[in-house]
Design a protein around this motif. Sequence first.
Motif, PDB file in Angstrom:
ATOM      1  N   ASP A  87     -40.643 -31.272 -26.199  1.00  0.00           N
ATOM      2  CA  ASP A  87     -41.924 -31.297 -26.865  1.00  0.00           C
ATOM      3  C   ASP A  87     -42.202 -29.953 -27.116  1.00  0.00           C
ATOM      4  OD1 ASP A  87     -41.410 -33.936 -26.353  1.00  0.00           O
ATOM      5  OD2 ASP A  87     -42.591 -33.952 -24.411  1.00  0.00           O
ATOM      6  N   GLU A  88     -42.165 -29.100 -26.883  1.00  0.00           N
ATOM      7  CA  GLU A  88     -43.362 -27.900 -26.767  1.00  0.00           C
ATOM      8  C   GLU A  88     -41.744 -27.230 -27.813  1.00  0.00           C
ATOM      9  OE1 GLU A  88     -41.273 -27.080 -23.522  1.00  0.00           O
ATOM     10  OE2 GLU A  88     -42.689 -29.117 -24.100  1.00  0.00           O
ATOM     11  N   LEU A  89     -41.128 -27.768 -28.769  1.00  0.00           N
ATOM     12  CA  LEU A  89     -39.754 -26.918 -29.418  1.00  0.00           C
ATOM     13  C   LEU A  89     -40.572 -26.701 -30.819  1.00  0.00           C
ATOM     14  CD1 LEU A  89     -37.421 -25.536 -29.583  1.00  0.00           C
ATOM     15  CD2 LEU A  89     -36.702 -28.044 -30.617  1.00  0.00           C
ATOM     16  N   SER A  90     -41.429 -26.953 -31.345  1.00  0.00           N
ATOM     17  CA  SER A  90     -41.996 -26.627 -32.323  1.00  0.00           C
ATOM     18  C   SER A  90     -43.117 -25.331 -32.055  1.00  0.00           C
ATOM     19  CB  SER A  90     -43.010 -27.943 -33.238  1.00  0.00           C
ATOM     20  OG  SER A  90     -43.739 -28.252 -32.067  1.00  0.00           O
ATOM     21  N   ASP A  91     -44.019 -25.610 -30.620  1.00  0.00           N
ATOM     22  CA  ASP A  91     -44.453 -23.884 -31.231  1.00  0.00           C
ATOM     23  C   ASP A  91     -43.750 -23.383 -30.478  1.00  0.00           C
ATOM     24  OD1 ASP A  91     -46.863 -25.687 -31.109  1.00  0.00           O
ATOM     25  OD2 ASP A  91     -46.972 -27.208 -28.794  1.00  0.00           O
ATOM     26  N   LEU A  92     -43.067 -23.156 -30.018  1.00  0.00           N
ATOM     27  CA  LEU A  92     -41.921 -22.168 -29.287  1.00  0.00           C
ATOM     28  C   LEU A  92     -41.671 -21.640 -30.115  1.00  0.00           C
ATOM     29  CD1 LEU A  92     -40.361 -24.007 -26.646  1.00  0.00           C
ATOM     30  CD2 LEU A  92     -41.946 -22.031 -25.865  1.00  0.00           C
ATOM     31  N   PHE A 102     -39.652 -15.849 -28.917  1.00  0.00           N
ATOM     32  CA  PHE A 102     -38.929 -17.194 -28.676  1.00  0.00           C
ATOM     33  C   PHE A 102     -38.206 -16.602 -30.077  1.00  0.00           C
ATOM     34  CE2 PHE A 102     -37.554 -21.214 -30.468  1.00  0.00           C
ATOM     35  CZ  PHE A 102     -36.846 -21.740 -28.637  1.00  0.00           C
ATOM     36  N   ILE A 103     -37.847 -16.465 -30.833  1.00  0.00           N
ATOM     37  CA  ILE A 103     -37.729 -15.625 -32.025  1.00  0.00           C
ATOM     38  C   ILE A 103     -37.288 -14.239 -31.889  1.00  0.00           C
ATOM     39  CG2 ILE A 103     -37.367 -15.094 -34.173  1.00  0.00           C
ATOM     40  CD1 ILE A 103     -40.872 -16.365 -34.372  1.00  0.00           C
ATOM     41  N   GLU A 104     -37.327 -13.514 -30.414  1.00  0.00           N
ATOM     42  CA  GLU A 104     -36.601 -12.664 -30.392  1.00  0.00           C
ATOM     43  C   GLU A 104     -35.042 -13.011 -29.538  1.00  0.00           C
ATOM     44  OE1 GLU A 104     -38.555 -10.077 -28.970  1.00  0.00           O
ATOM     45  OE2 GLU A 104     -40.071  -9.001 -30.611  1.00  0.00           O
ATOM     46  N   GLN A 105     -36.040 -14.023 -28.840  1.00  0.00           N
ATOM     47  CA  GLN A 105     -34.480 -14.755 -27.855  1.00  0.00           C
ATOM     48  C   GLN A 105     -33.417 -15.763 -28.788  1.00  0.00           C
ATOM     49  OE1 GLN A 105     -34.262 -14.144 -24.355  1.00  0.00           O
ATOM     50  NE2 GLN A 105     -35.302 -12.506 -25.132  1.00  0.00           N
TER      51      GLN A 105
END
Length: 124
Positions: free
Chosen positions: A46-51, A57-60
């Motif tokens: 559910d929290e994917l859009s926030d991540l 998160f972008i770096e990972q």
Amino acid sequence: MLLSLLKQEYSVLSERQIDQLEQLLPEKQQCTEKVAELDQQLSQADELSDLKTQNWFIEQVAKLQQLMGECQQQTRVNQQVVQQSQLVIARLKSELLQSRGRSGLTYTAKGKPAINDKGPGIKA
């Protein structure tokens, strides 16, 4: 983990250690299934859009994409090793068939060499 398994697979293929390859393949399959499972779970979070907006998160994700690119490259290398091995085996088979007897050497419908050992023909 997957990249190290692929590198092990390359080593095993290069050294033609079939017994070790048979042990390695289930590990590789489990690892790829785990990656697919985790990817599926993450895509449904559910929290994917926030991540996706957070820098860590972008770096990972970028690191994972780079790692997957390395895995794809290693897979291509392993595939080439297998193809070359198959060519060597086909060449050896052809040479063995030719040495066995040129008179009985024929080719299958697919163009592969074979020995014609059907005997002298029809018996009355």
